[in-house]
Design a protein around this motif. Structure first.
Motif, mmCIF file in Angstrom:
data_model
loop_
_atom_site.group_PDB
_atom_site.id
_atom_site.type_symbol
_atom_site.label_atom_id
_atom_site.label_comp_id
_atom_site.label_asym_id
_atom_site.label_seq_id
_atom_site.Cartn_x
_atom_site.Cartn_y
_atom_site.Cartn_z
ATOM 1 N N ILE A 1 70.971 11.901 44.528
ATOM 2 C CA ILE A 1 71.458 13.195 45.008
ATOM 3 C C ILE A 1 70.725 14.305 44.259
ATOM 4 N N THR A 2 69.931 15.088 44.975
ATOM 5 C CA THR A 2 69.213 16.210 44.372
ATOM 6 C C THR A 2 69.889 17.515 44.768
ATOM 7 N N ALA A 3 69.629 18.567 43.988
ATOM 8 C CA ALA A 3 70.325 19.839 44.185
ATOM 9 C C ALA A 3 69.438 20.927 44.769
ATOM 10 N N SER A 4 68.189 20.618 45.082
ATOM 11 C CA SER A 4 67.281 21.622 45.646
ATOM 12 C C SER A 4 66.063 20.905 46.220
ATOM 13 N N PRO A 5 65.311 21.577 47.112
ATOM 14 C CA PRO A 5 64.064 20.987 47.595
ATOM 15 C C PRO A 5 63.088 20.672 46.461
ATOM 16 N N PHE A 6 63.049 21.525 45.436
ATOM 17 C CA PHE A 6 62.146 21.292 44.297
ATOM 18 C C PHE A 6 62.464 19.957 43.628
ATOM 19 N N GLU A 7 63.738 19.694 43.351
ATOM 20 C CA GLU A 7 64.119 18.419 42.741
ATOM 21 C C GLU A 7 63.784 17.252 43.657
ATOM 22 N N ALA A 8 63.981 17.440 44.963
ATOM 23 C CA ALA A 8 63.650 16.374 45.915
ATOM 24 C C ALA A 8 62.151 16.105 45.931
ATOM 25 N N GLN A 9 61.342 17.168 45.938
ATOM 26 C CA GLN A 9 59.883 17.006 45.940
ATOM 27 C C GLN A 9 59.411 16.300 44.676
ATOM 28 N N LEU A 10 59.944 16.705 43.528
ATOM 29 C CA LEU A 10 59.584 16.081 42.260
ATOM 30 C C LEU A 10 59.956 14.606 42.272
ATOM 31 N N SER A 11 61.142 14.289 42.773
ATOM 32 C CA SER A 11 61.600 12.904 42.826
ATOM 33 C C SER A 11 60.716 12.067 43.740
ATOM 34 N N LEU A 12 60.353 12.619 44.889
ATOM 35 C CA LEU A 12 59.515 11.889 45.847
ATOM 36 C C LEU A 12 58.129 11.613 45.283
ATOM 37 N N LEU A 13 57.505 12.630 44.694
ATOM 38 C CA LEU A 13 56.144 12.460 44.193
ATOM 39 C C LEU A 13 56.078 11.451 43.052
ATOM 40 N N LEU A 14 57.122 11.389 42.244
ATOM 41 C CA LEU A 14 57.128 10.448 41.129
ATOM 42 C C LEU A 14 57.549 9.043 41.544
ATOM 43 N N SER A 15 58.564 8.935 42.413
ATOM 44 C CA SER A 15 59.208 7.640 42.632
ATOM 45 C C SER A 15 58.609 6.794 43.745
ATOM 46 N N LEU A 16 57.992 7.416 44.746
ATOM 47 C CA LEU A 16 57.492 6.609 45.862
ATOM 48 C C LEU A 16 56.431 5.623 45.388
ATOM 49 N N PRO A 17 56.373 4.442 46.011
ATOM 50 C CA PRO A 17 55.335 3.459 45.657
ATOM 51 C C PRO A 17 53.941 4.048 45.863
ATOM 52 N N ARG A 18 52.977 3.526 45.128
ATOM 53 C CA ARG A 18 51.620 4.080 45.205
ATOM 54 C C ARG A 18 50.998 3.882 46.576
ATOM 55 N N LYS A 19 51.440 2.873 47.316
ATOM 56 C CA LYS A 19 50.887 2.695 48.668
ATOM 57 C C LYS A 19 51.299 3.843 49.586
#
Length: 377
Positions: A227-245
């Motif tokens: 659960i993120t609280a803003s688009p910025f937190e969501a973007q940061l989470s996506l860029l870090l957590s998604l698999p490298r593929k």
């Protein structure tokens, strides 16, 4: 079947009324029309009149010209059908075929006299025609504690405190909180409770087997970190957590918005009893737990916020946390973000990845989509 004897609170809170309602499939608003509706605060929705009844508007002309359709749902209106022969060539409707029985809880009734796909079904209907990146952004928003909405000018002028209270009561929901800048100007960011939880999306996806498209939906649902609280937190989470593929760094050992109760010493330093870590990393071989704080310009871009953030960081550091402040400029610049991600890897005791040409291409593609305008999602 009789709703006139029930309050709107009953309608929204009673699980049977909220989750199962007899209707024909083509009466259910779905896809981007439903997503648009879920984005609008209840204090705004309550200002709109209900849609005209079919018996009074057999040609649908009044419905399609109503303020709710033009301002909120958007045209063309997307709706579900269960038979290809029910497809219509009307320019103002888009039909989505769903054969078979919908999972329990897929449809809800609104106070505006129409039925709407649940948040999970809304995302599933979206998933059949949008990119993985767009779907993930939509999932993060619906699973998040935020919404992005800018009211039309004629509606914004009506948003007085008294009108907001009355409209929210009419909807049977508590009003959402509109976030303001440090100088008091309203923004398009609104705070609310999550519309659906990430684990609920996964369960819903699994209940869709073997419906066409469920695999892609399930894969994306499993990639939502929390659960993120803003688009910025969501973007940061996506860029870090998604698999490298998929273009991310594969650093998924974190929790979003974790509540931390501060010690007495940390309370003296920070002036707070509790705080929420935007991204809290927990790794077995770490000397300290790591926290990443998203420093969005909307809220943090002033001297007072900087001092409060510094106080909080000092309090957390006194408890053994390592705190890294992340700015949107670091996120937006690819080289700066690569340096940031490598710093996180170093703090976690993890090796820097070697990127193949295919993975680098996926990384650029991910950044292009994820860092694009969130408003026009």
């Amino acid at each position: 079947k009789r709703l006139d004897c029930l309050s709107l609170d009953d309608l929204f809170l009673h699980p049977l009324l909220k989750l199962s309602y007899p209707l024909s499939m083509e009466d259910v608003i779905c896809d981007i029309s439903a997503f648009n509706y879920y984005r609008v605060p209840p204090q705004v929705l309550g200002l709109y009149p209900v849609l005209p009844a079919v018996v009074d508007d057999p040609s649908h002309n009044k419905k399609l010209l109503s303020p709710l359709a033009t301002d909120v749902l958007g045209l063309p209106i997307h709706r579900l059908i269960d038979d290809r022969q029910k497809r219509t060539g009307a320019r103002r409707y888009r039909s989505h075929l769903f054969k078979g029985e919908l999972p329990f809880g897929s449809v809800r009734q609104t106070p505006h006299d129409f039925s709407i796909a649940s948040p999970a079904l809304t995302l599933f209907t979206l998933s059949r025609r949008v990119s993985r990146y767009t779907l993930l952004k939509a999932m993060y928003e619906m699973c998040g504690s935020f919404s992005i909405y800018t009211p039309p000018q004629h509606i914004a002028s009506l948003l007085t405190k008294d009108n907001e209270r009355k409209a929210s009561e009419a909807m049977g929901n508590a009003p959402w909180e509109q976030v303001s800048t440090h100088d008091g100007k309203p923004t398009n960011l609104w705070k609310r409770t999550p519309l659906v939880m990430p684990d609920e999306l996964v369960s819903y996806a699994e209940s869709l087997r073997p419906t066409n498209g469920y695999r892609n939906f399930l894969e994306c649902a499993r990639l939502v970190s929390g659960i993120t609280a803003s688009p910025f937190e969501a973007q940061l989470s996506l860029l870090l957590s998604l698999p490298r593929k998929f273009g991310g760094y594969g650093i998924s050992c974190f929790e979003n918005n974790q509540k931390i109760r501060l010690t007495k010493a940390a309370l003296l330093l920070s002036g707070k009893q509790t705080c929420y870590a935007d991204l809290l990393f927990e790794q077995g071989n770490m000397d300290k737990q790591l926290i990443l704080e998203a420093q969005g310009a909307t809220v943090h871009n002033n001297d007072r916020s900087a001092l409060l953030d510094a106080d909080r960081a000092t309090g957390l550091q006194s408890m053994g946390y390592s705190v890294i402040m992340v700015t949107y400029e670091q996120l937006r610049d690819e080289q700066r973000f690569d340096a940031l991600a490598n710093l996180v890897l170093k703090e976690l005791g993890m090796k820097r990845p070697s990127w193949s040409s295919r993975q680098l291409k996926a990384r650029s593609e991910l950044r292009r989509h994820i860092l694009g305008s969130w408003d026009e999602l």
